[in-house]
Design an enzyme around this catalytic site. Sequence first.
Site, PDB file in Angstrom:
ATOM      1  N   ARG A  70      -3.765  13.717 -44.247  1.00 11.65           N
ATOM      2  CA  ARG A  70      -4.968  13.778 -45.071  1.00 11.65           C
ATOM      3  C   ARG A  70      -4.923  12.717 -46.160  1.00 11.65           C
ATOM      4  O   ARG A  70      -3.917  12.033 -46.327  1.00 11.65           O
ATOM      5  CB  ARG A  70      -5.094  15.157 -45.712  1.00 11.65           C
ATOM      6  CG  ARG A  70      -3.977  15.467 -46.676  1.00 11.65           C
ATOM      7  CD  ARG A  70      -4.110  16.823 -47.315  1.00 11.65           C
ATOM      8  NE  ARG A  70      -2.967  17.065 -48.198  1.00 11.65           N
ATOM      9  CZ  ARG A  70      -2.734  18.192 -48.808  1.00 11.65           C
ATOM     10  NH1 ARG A  70      -3.555  19.208 -48.629  1.00 11.65           N
ATOM     11  NH2 ARG A  70      -1.690  18.334 -49.585  1.00 11.65           N
ATOM     12  N   ASP A 118       3.836  14.224 -40.800  1.00  9.05           N
ATOM     13  CA  ASP A 118       3.473  15.043 -41.952  1.00  9.05           C
ATOM     14  C   ASP A 118       4.068  16.440 -41.809  1.00  9.05           C
ATOM     15  O   ASP A 118       4.354  16.876 -40.688  1.00  9.05           O
ATOM     16  CB  ASP A 118       1.944  15.148 -42.069  1.00  9.05           C
ATOM     17  CG  ASP A 118       1.482  15.351 -43.502  1.00  9.05           C
ATOM     18  OD1 ASP A 118       1.931  16.315 -44.149  1.00  9.05           O
ATOM     19  OD2 ASP A 118       0.664  14.537 -43.974  1.00  9.05           O
ATOM     20  N   ASP A 160       9.153  16.028 -42.288  1.00  8.79           N
ATOM     21  CA  ASP A 160       9.493  16.236 -43.692  1.00  8.79           C
ATOM     22  C   ASP A 160      10.434  15.092 -44.038  1.00  8.79           C
ATOM     23  O   ASP A 160      11.568  15.031 -43.530  1.00  8.79           O
ATOM     24  CB  ASP A 160      10.183  17.592 -43.875  1.00  8.79           C
ATOM     25  CG  ASP A 160      10.667  17.827 -45.295  1.00  8.79           C
ATOM     26  OD1 ASP A 160      10.709  16.885 -46.106  1.00  8.79           O
ATOM     27  OD2 ASP A 160      11.033  18.980 -45.596  1.00  8.79           O
ATOM     28  N   TYR A 204       5.797  12.114 -62.586  1.00  9.20           N
ATOM     29  CA  TYR A 204       5.205  11.457 -61.423  1.00  9.20           C
ATOM     30  C   TYR A 204       5.209   9.938 -61.625  1.00  9.20           C
ATOM     31  O   TYR A 204       5.568   9.183 -60.729  1.00  9.20           O
ATOM     32  CB  TYR A 204       3.783  11.982 -61.206  1.00  9.20           C
ATOM     33  CG  TYR A 204       3.041  11.305 -60.079  1.00  9.20           C
ATOM     34  CD1 TYR A 204       3.351  11.595 -58.753  1.00  9.20           C
ATOM     35  CD2 TYR A 204       2.039  10.384 -60.341  1.00  9.20           C
ATOM     36  CE1 TYR A 204       2.673  10.979 -57.720  1.00  9.20           C
ATOM     37  CE2 TYR A 204       1.364   9.773 -59.308  1.00  9.20           C
ATOM     38  CZ  TYR A 204       1.672  10.063 -58.001  1.00  9.20           C
ATOM     39  OH  TYR A 204       1.010   9.446 -56.981  1.00  9.20           O
TER      40      TYR A 204
END
Length: 193
Positions: free
Chosen positions: A18, A39, A65, A170
């Site tokens: 996505r 994914d 993963d 982040y």
Amino acid sequence: MASHDLTGRKALVTGGARGIGAGIAQALSASGASVMIGDVLAPLGRETAARLSQNGAKVGFVPLDVTSDSDWAGGVATTIQELGGFDILVNNAGIEITSLVVDTDAESLRRMFDVNVHGQWLMSRAVSPHLVRQGWGRIINVASIAAFLHQLSAQPGVPAEDFSLSSFSYQHSKWSVMGLTRHMAGQLGQYNV
């Protein structure tokens, strides 16, 4: 109309189920590349692969993963087996922990760095021997403009809250991705990777 001709190239996009990853997979397939979507979101990844395949592109899915040894090794092997080779790795998988430094727990921070930084290194390490042997390849590490926000927030007259300082961790992980990318370019560039 695609601006680059990637006909015959084989690519793996991590985090391709996505968002940005799906957009990258779509752009690669529209340019003629065969694409493997990797994914942790298996049902959505299969759905994205099926949708992109409707336009005649060769697009597959592999559960992946990027923090799992068996998954990243299997992702590379599956891509080579199903697509007939491996030319392009797009390290896109990533997660964001948004909280103040004092509110971020250590385990969440470790998980984000495992995905955002170590995952890119592990995937790159897994595919590099293949790319070096064939004498060509591309590894694209997706960072973020967030890596630069700490510089912008230090500018006079710019309110700190405009730059989402609550996502400092982040930003730190994406800054690390940039350093990793420069380091890998220095090592692998001599092999046309």
